[in-house]
Design an enzyme around this catalytic site. Sequence first.
Site, PDB file in Angstrom:
ATOM      1  N   ALA A  89       1.497  -8.700  -0.126  1.00  0.00           N
ATOM      2  CA  ALA A  89       0.066  -8.610  -0.438  1.00  0.00           C
ATOM      3  C   ALA A  89      -0.535  -7.330   0.121  1.00  0.00           C
ATOM      4  CB  ALA A  89      -0.667  -9.816   0.139  1.00  0.00           C
ATOM      5  N   THR A 141       5.900   1.241   2.669  1.00  0.00           N
ATOM      6  CA  THR A 141       6.122   2.344   1.733  1.00  0.00           C
ATOM      7  C   THR A 141       6.611   3.603   2.440  1.00  0.00           C
ATOM      8  OG1 THR A 141       4.925   3.846   0.249  1.00  0.00           O
ATOM      9  CG2 THR A 141       3.626   2.831   1.968  1.00  0.00           C
ATOM     10  N   ASP A 142       7.248   4.483   1.674  1.00  0.00           N
ATOM     11  CA  ASP A 142       7.671   5.791   2.219  1.00  0.00           C
ATOM     12  C   ASP A 142       6.457   6.701   2.461  1.00  0.00           C
ATOM     13  OD1 ASP A 142       7.014   6.321  -0.457  1.00  0.00           O
ATOM     14  OD2 ASP A 142       8.907   7.320  -0.947  1.00  0.00           O
ATOM     15  N   TYR A 167      -4.801   5.027   1.374  1.00  0.00           N
ATOM     16  CA  TYR A 167      -3.797   3.979   1.139  1.00  0.00           C
ATOM     17  C   TYR A 167      -2.682   4.062   2.181  1.00  0.00           C
ATOM     18  CZ  TYR A 167       0.506   1.957  -0.739  1.00  0.00           C
ATOM     19  OH  TYR A 167       1.694   1.265  -0.874  1.00  0.00           O
ATOM     20  N   LYS A 171      -1.454   1.474   5.160  1.00  0.00           N
ATOM     21  CA  LYS A 171      -0.095   0.914   5.254  1.00  0.00           C
ATOM     22  C   LYS A 171       0.530   1.293   6.606  1.00  0.00           C
ATOM     23  CE  LYS A 171       1.951  -1.110   2.499  1.00  0.00           C
ATOM     24  NZ  LYS A 171       2.011  -2.581   2.205  1.00  0.00           N
ATOM     25  N   ARG A 231       8.793  12.474  -6.760  1.00  0.00           N
ATOM     26  CA  ARG A 231       8.884  11.104  -6.264  1.00  0.00           C
ATOM     27  C   ARG A 231      10.342  10.654  -6.384  1.00  0.00           C
ATOM     28  NH1 ARG A 231       4.841  12.630  -4.574  1.00  0.00           N
ATOM     29  NH2 ARG A 231       2.753  11.701  -4.649  1.00  0.00           N
TER      30      ARG A 231
END
Length: 361
Positions: A89, A141-142, A167, A171, A231
């Site tokens: 989530a 995340t990376d 963001y 994280k 990416r």
Amino acid sequence: MPKKRPEGKLYLVTGGAGFIGSCFVLDCLARKQAAVLNLDKLTYSGNLQNLAAVMDDPRHIFATGDIGDTALVDELLENYAPEAIINFAAESHVDRSIVDPTPFVDANVAGLCSFLGATLRWWRKLPAGQAATFRFLHISTDEVFGSLGPTDPAFTEKTPYAPNSPYSASKAASDHFVRAFHETYGLPTLITNCSNNYGPRQFPEKLIPLVLLNALSGRDIPIYGKGDNVRDWLHVEDHCAAINLTLERGTPGESYNIGGRSERRNLEVIEAICALLDKVRPDPQGHYARLIRHVQDRPGHDRRYAIDCGKIEHELGWKPAHDFTRGLAETVDWYLNNPDWLAAVQSGAYRNWVEKNYHNR
Ligand code: NAD
Ligand code: TDX
């Protein structure tokens, strides 16, 4: 809660109506690995259609709600006593975090912190054996590692955190809280830091489904800046396989990097999608690449992500099964074969977002 706890192992999965969470839930139930209690707030990206195949399965219990709702989480933990929690989530889109960071702090930091607190209180009351085997796996995340130059070595688990977007900052903060709950209170936590995912059921605000959708509708395909940002792409099923291995074999307190060793420039990815569409759904007006438009860059746009996934390969025996070229072709086919899914996700709210993010770019 309407349903009783099914027999056998049960996982509490949060965010299981989203892109990656739903893949994990479907896979877990298909392999009869564990029953799933699925807690999802159903924000704009949470979609019950992703779970259509398991909504009548007695081993899937769906609860609508927020990970930050402590009363609800207390009740779920007491009633269902999961063997593990897998936390997907989150608010997940970088561009939305640039428009307004607040929901990212609410869900990814404050919500997660309350969720960890509720988990800790419940875990402390477990019998010793159950407490020892319980796991809290946090999906990250990376992007927390920041941005690489063209020839920099890939991110390892030891790379210092340097988040650049609201963001990734949220994280990074969530990862720090998860780590702190292990170091301070001994909660058996694990963290995975994964690169860009692609595959079926991804909300079309993210690059690959957005390009597909715009191409099929004859709209411009917006590429931020020159399109040379890089990416590292990984199929969502490979990510879920890595999560399972981490759950089964990972060492509490550790983090594991997951990546596809498939670095691509954005322009390459977009051109590949256009070429695939030219083959399988030719447009009488001409090649789809004619729709590509360079638009104003994303502020703070990370130049390149690359993941060194040696640790999870060597310590846990993980290896991705999908090759990017074939995986991308299969993904294009999935979207072409699921026009109802694609039509349903383009609600008024979706159109408002597209208008807001791309109108003046
Ligand atoms: P997504 O936006 O498709 O799904 C997120 C899900 O979480 C949705 O179903 C949403 O309703 C739910 N949710 C949001 N806030 C909630 C809250 N407060 N309480 C309960 N549910 C809530 O995102 P995704 O791409 O599936 O990403 C899942 C996770 O994986 C995220 O934590 C993201 O940071 C991480 N991640 C994503 C990628 C990627 O490429 N998509 C890569 C690495 C890591
Ligand atoms: O319209 C677009 N044009 C464009 O050029 C969009 C939406 C994106 N881009 C570029 C920006 C990025 O360089 O494409 C690249 C990929 O963009 P996104 O799909 O938004 O992904 P990214 O910002 O890389 O973040 C993703 O990977 C890590 C996920 O959204 C995160 O949840 C995950 O943590």
